[in-house]
Design an enzyme around this catalytic site. Structure first.
Site, PDB file in Angstrom:
ATOM      1  N   SER A  78     -16.336 -21.939  19.670  1.00 35.33           N
ATOM      2  CA  SER A  78     -16.345 -22.735  18.450  1.00 35.33           C
ATOM      3  C   SER A  78     -17.603 -22.431  17.661  1.00 35.33           C
ATOM      4  CB  SER A  78     -16.315 -24.222  18.802  1.00 35.33           C
ATOM      5  OG  SER A  78     -16.616 -25.029  17.687  1.00 35.33           O
ATOM      6  N   TYR A 119     -21.442 -30.612  23.865  1.00 37.85           N
ATOM      7  CA  TYR A 119     -20.342 -29.766  23.414  1.00 37.85           C
ATOM      8  C   TYR A 119     -20.859 -28.395  22.993  1.00 37.85           C
ATOM      9  CZ  TYR A 119     -16.429 -28.115  20.542  1.00 37.85           C
ATOM     10  OH  TYR A 119     -15.411 -27.367  20.000  1.00 37.85           O
TER      11      TYR A 119
END
Length: 334
Positions: free
Chosen positions: A166, A192
């Site tokens: 990501s 994350y």
């Protein structure tokens, strides 16, 4: 490791998974797609199966996954069905059992797409081994699965492993001194980001090990896709504040800003898994169905949602020394 720079693939931000796989025949090929019964993974399974591949989807809840994939099976010609096998990315014994089942018949594995993931868990949560949950799910489980399946990847004599990362890798490098948040305050987004950096570094280290045996690895940023369920832990007001959903809560679709549909979001992982343009290449981070340029870390603010539409990978995520350190740490953690 190939050069981290675009190759002018002919595709772009609005390209779909169907676009990038057009004309490619996967008959006789086998693919495994984690997270393959929802969101980006499901679109990936759909197009791989339609191109003729045998596709296996690991799932904790086999019946739920089979139901989610039923219409894909119904739409595929020649009686090819997507297979769902039990596996839990947070259960080491389950991963080993899945790999052993696959390896038992000696079949080669041509494509492994590590697409499953979780994002922004609001509270610090640990797996059974004591590791922080986002790192354990997004990286460690896939690390274990990939390394256990290694003989089948080598047997393919030209396999590709795709890790879904990501732009969130910009949020944090790997904090090797405290990966599991034992001594520093827990942050959903820092956690994350660390796990997404791990996905990229894993591709770098895996490609270095696999190149001589025909196993090439890639990491991808699919874009920001708001209808996959990944954002379920995000605070309710955040998507509107970031401009990624409309007033009625529906997703904003604007590929130029990286805001995509699921079939657009799946394009880059399908491209990395199947494109002849990438033959002989690997160890790179890709987005918009092309290899990304390297972005200076001063070019985009490291905060969730900032930098939408700005293409590029930050240097900390493709650092070879960090990739080798992560590999050693991951082996120790398992």
């Amino acid at each position: 490791m190939s050069a981290q720079s675009p190759i002018d693939s002919g595709f772009g931000a609005a390209s779909t998974a169907d676009d990038v796989i057009a004309g490619i025949d996967l008959s006789g090929k086998t693919a495994i797609v984690t997270g393959g019964y929802s969101g980006l993974g499901r679109e990936t399974v759909r197009v791989l199966a339609a191109a003729g591949a045998r596709v296996i989807v690991p799932a904790r809840d086999v019946e739920r996954a089979q139901a989610a994939l039923a219409d894909i099976d119904a739409g595929i010609n020649a009686g090819i069905a997507v297979e769902v096998w039990p596996m839990d990315l947070l259960d080491p014994a389950s991963i080993d059992a899945f790999a052993a089942r696959f390896l038992a018949d000696g079949a080669p594995l041509h494509i492994l797409i590590n697409s499953a993931g979780i994002m922004a868990l609001p509270e610090l949560t640990r797996d059974a081994r004591g590791h922080e949950m986002q790192f354990a799910t997004n990286h460690l489980g896939h690390f274990q699965l990939t390394t256990r399946l290694w003989p089948a990847l080598v047997a393919a004599k030209g396999a590709r492993v795709v890790s879904v990362s990501s732009m969130g890798h910009r949020l944090s490098p790997i904090v090797f001194d405290d990966i599991d948040f034992e001594r520093r305050p827990y942050s959903p987004w820092t956690s994350y980001g660390q796990s997404k950096t791990a996905n990229v570094l894993f591709a770098v280290a895996l490609d270095a090990r696999g190149q001589a045996e025909g196993v090439r690895a890639f990491a991808v940023h699919p874009g920001t896709i708001m209808d996959t369920g990944l954002a379920k832990h995000m605070p309710a007001e955040m998507p509107k504040r970031l401009g990624v959903v409309n007033a009625d809560g529906s997703p904003v679709i604007d590929p130029a800003r990286g805001l995509k549909t699921a079939v657009q979001g799946a394009a880059t992982q399908v491209w990395c898994a199947t494109s002849p343009a990438l033959d002989g290449m690997g160890g790179v981070y890709c987005e918009n169905a092309d290899i990304s340029p390297v972005m200076a870390e001063s070019d985009a603010a490291p905060a969730a949602g900032d930098g939408l539409g700005k293409v590029g990978v930050w240097p900390h995520a493709i650092d070879r020394d960090a990739a080798e350190r992560l590999w050693a740490v991951s082996e120790a953690m398992l």
